[in-house]
Enzyme design. Structure first.
Site, PDB file in Angstrom:
ATOM      1  N   SER A 164       0.863  -1.187   0.000  1.00  0.00           N
ATOM      2  CA  SER A 164       0.000   0.000   0.000  1.00  0.00           C
ATOM      3  C   SER A 164       0.896   1.233   0.000  1.00  0.00           C
ATOM      4  O   SER A 164       2.049   1.176   0.447  1.00  0.00           O
ATOM      5  CB  SER A 164      -0.865  -0.013   1.264  1.00  0.00           C
ATOM      6  OG  SER A 164      -1.402   1.267   1.520  1.00  0.00           O
ATOM      7  N   TYR A 187      -1.405  -1.471  10.627  1.00  0.00           N
ATOM      8  CA  TYR A 187      -1.649  -1.743   9.200  1.00  0.00           C
ATOM      9  C   TYR A 187      -0.528  -1.144   8.343  1.00  0.00           C
ATOM     10  O   TYR A 187       0.044  -1.820   7.491  1.00  0.00           O
ATOM     11  CB  TYR A 187      -3.007  -1.168   8.792  1.00  0.00           C
ATOM     12  CG  TYR A 187      -3.297  -1.319   7.308  1.00  0.00           C
ATOM     13  CD1 TYR A 187      -3.739  -2.530   6.791  1.00  0.00           C
ATOM     14  CD2 TYR A 187      -3.117  -0.248   6.428  1.00  0.00           C
ATOM     15  CE1 TYR A 187      -3.999  -2.671   5.427  1.00  0.00           C
ATOM     16  CE2 TYR A 187      -3.373  -0.380   5.074  1.00  0.00           C
ATOM     17  CZ  TYR A 187      -3.815  -1.597   4.579  1.00  0.00           C
ATOM     18  OH  TYR A 187      -4.064  -1.735   3.236  1.00  0.00           O
TER      19      TYR A 187
END
Ligand SMILES: NC(=O)c1ccc[n+]([C@@H]2O[C@H](COP(=O)([O-])OP(=O)(O)OC[C@H]3O[C@@H](n4cnc5c(N)ncnc54)[C@H](OP(=O)(O)O)[C@@H]3O)[C@@H](O)[C@H]2O)c1
Length: 302
Positions: free
Chosen positions: A151, A164
């Site tokens: 990401s 995360y």
């Protein structure tokens, strides 16, 4: 399209693409890309009904063999189950796509500990575990590859999504290092780092009111998958889909933490449905009697 069709003779094993988190979002779109090119698929997720439906649709649209295995990849048994299932179907993994991932959001001390552990287990441990299981076979055959899904958040620390973002930084670092190690072997290791993508991920994490979803225009899973797939097949080691994301990754590298981290904190702060920022839950001080005693100072020996 079920798990009972077994080919036990390994000499007739056929190539397939093992894709994790293939029933929704980016994983589903990546499965579509591989199927369109005629690859047989082994799809992995937890929900068997969704897997069966996805397999039926992909098999019908693209005329490829699609098998499914329902596994919880946040457990070591789930990763072992994928390897066993692929072998049982008479496939070897020509390609592995480590896409399954979950997100959570909020002040770290207020998050559900089981969810935080699951992020590490799924996003990090399962990705390493599956790569360890399938990469050696690819290297022995001098063909195939691993596509990992990281990401943009892997490029920076992100308050309120700390675990995360750190898990995605791990994936980026791991993938880039393996891409270097496997140069010249015939095996590709690649990582895609999307920005915001229009999937259920953010709602599932409770981040639906955060500012980043208002400020960062989302790509569709299909846009991300199409670019990631083409670049992966051409041997690119890193793909940043869209126009803004490469600029963002470049800017993050050259922005000092004292500016970058508060900025990310502003974008990612949790808000309620009325857009009021949320504060951490007040924590009770443990009573004096339950505190650990002060360590005794050792007197120097005479
Ligand atoms: N959406 C974004 O904005 C965005 C941006 C950058 C990167 N990413 C990354 O892209 C990947 C896919 O995200 P997405 O947005 O497409 O997510 P999504 O729509 O929520 O889909 C997640 C998929 O993973 C599966 N999954 C979840 N937990 C699992 C487990 N324990 N074991 C096996 N499978 C599991 C889900 O199926 P089951 O629930 O049936 O298991 C589903 O198929 C993730 O790694 C995410 O971090 C997403």
């Amino acid at each position: 399209m079920n798990e009972s069709h077994l080919r036990s003779d390994p000499s007739i094993a056929l190539p397939a693409v093992v894709i994790t988190g293939a029933t929704e979002g980016i994983g589903r779109a990546l499965a579509e890309e591989f199927a369109r090119d005629g690859h047989a698929l082994v799809l992995v997720a937890r929900d068997h009904a969704k897997l069966a439906k996805t397999a039926e649709e992909l098999g019908r649209s693209h005329g490829v063999e699609v098998k499914v295995t329902a596994q919880d990849l946040s457990t070591p048994e789930g990763c072992a189950g994928v390897e066993q299932a692929a072998r049982g179907f008479g496939f070897y993994a020509e390609y592995l796509v480590n896409n399954a991932g979950i997100m959570s959001s909020g002040f770290f001390q207020d998050e559900d500990p089981a969810t935080v552990r699951r992020i590490v287990d799924l996003n990090v441990r399962a990705m390493v575990d599956l790569t360890m299981r399938f990469l050696p076979g690819m290297l022995a055959r001098s063909r195939g590859g691993v596509l990992n899904v990281s990401s943009m958040m892997g490029y920076m620390p992100v308050p309120y999504q700390a675990t995360y973002a750190a898990s995605k930084a791990f994936i980026l670092s791991f993938s880039k290092a393996l891409a270097y190690e496997t140069r010249g072997t015939g095996v590709k290791v690649s990582v895609v780092a999307p920005g915001v993508v229009a999937t259920e991920l953010h709602d599932k994490a409770g981040a639906q009111n955060s500012r980043y979803l208002v400020w960062f225009p989302p790509l569709t899973p299909e846009q991300v998958a199409s670019k990631a797939y083409r670049r992966f097949k051409r041997g690119w080691s890193v793909t940043l889909p869209g126009i803004i994301n490469p600029l963002g990754a470049f800017a993050a590298r050259f922005t000092p933490d004292f500016a970058l981290i508060p900025l990310m904190g502003w974008f990612f702060r949790l808000r309620d449905d009325d857009r009021n920022v949320l504060w951490p839950r007040p924590l009770e001080k443990p009573p004096e009697s339950k505190r650990a005693p002060e360590p005794k100072r050792l007197e120097p020996a005479d």
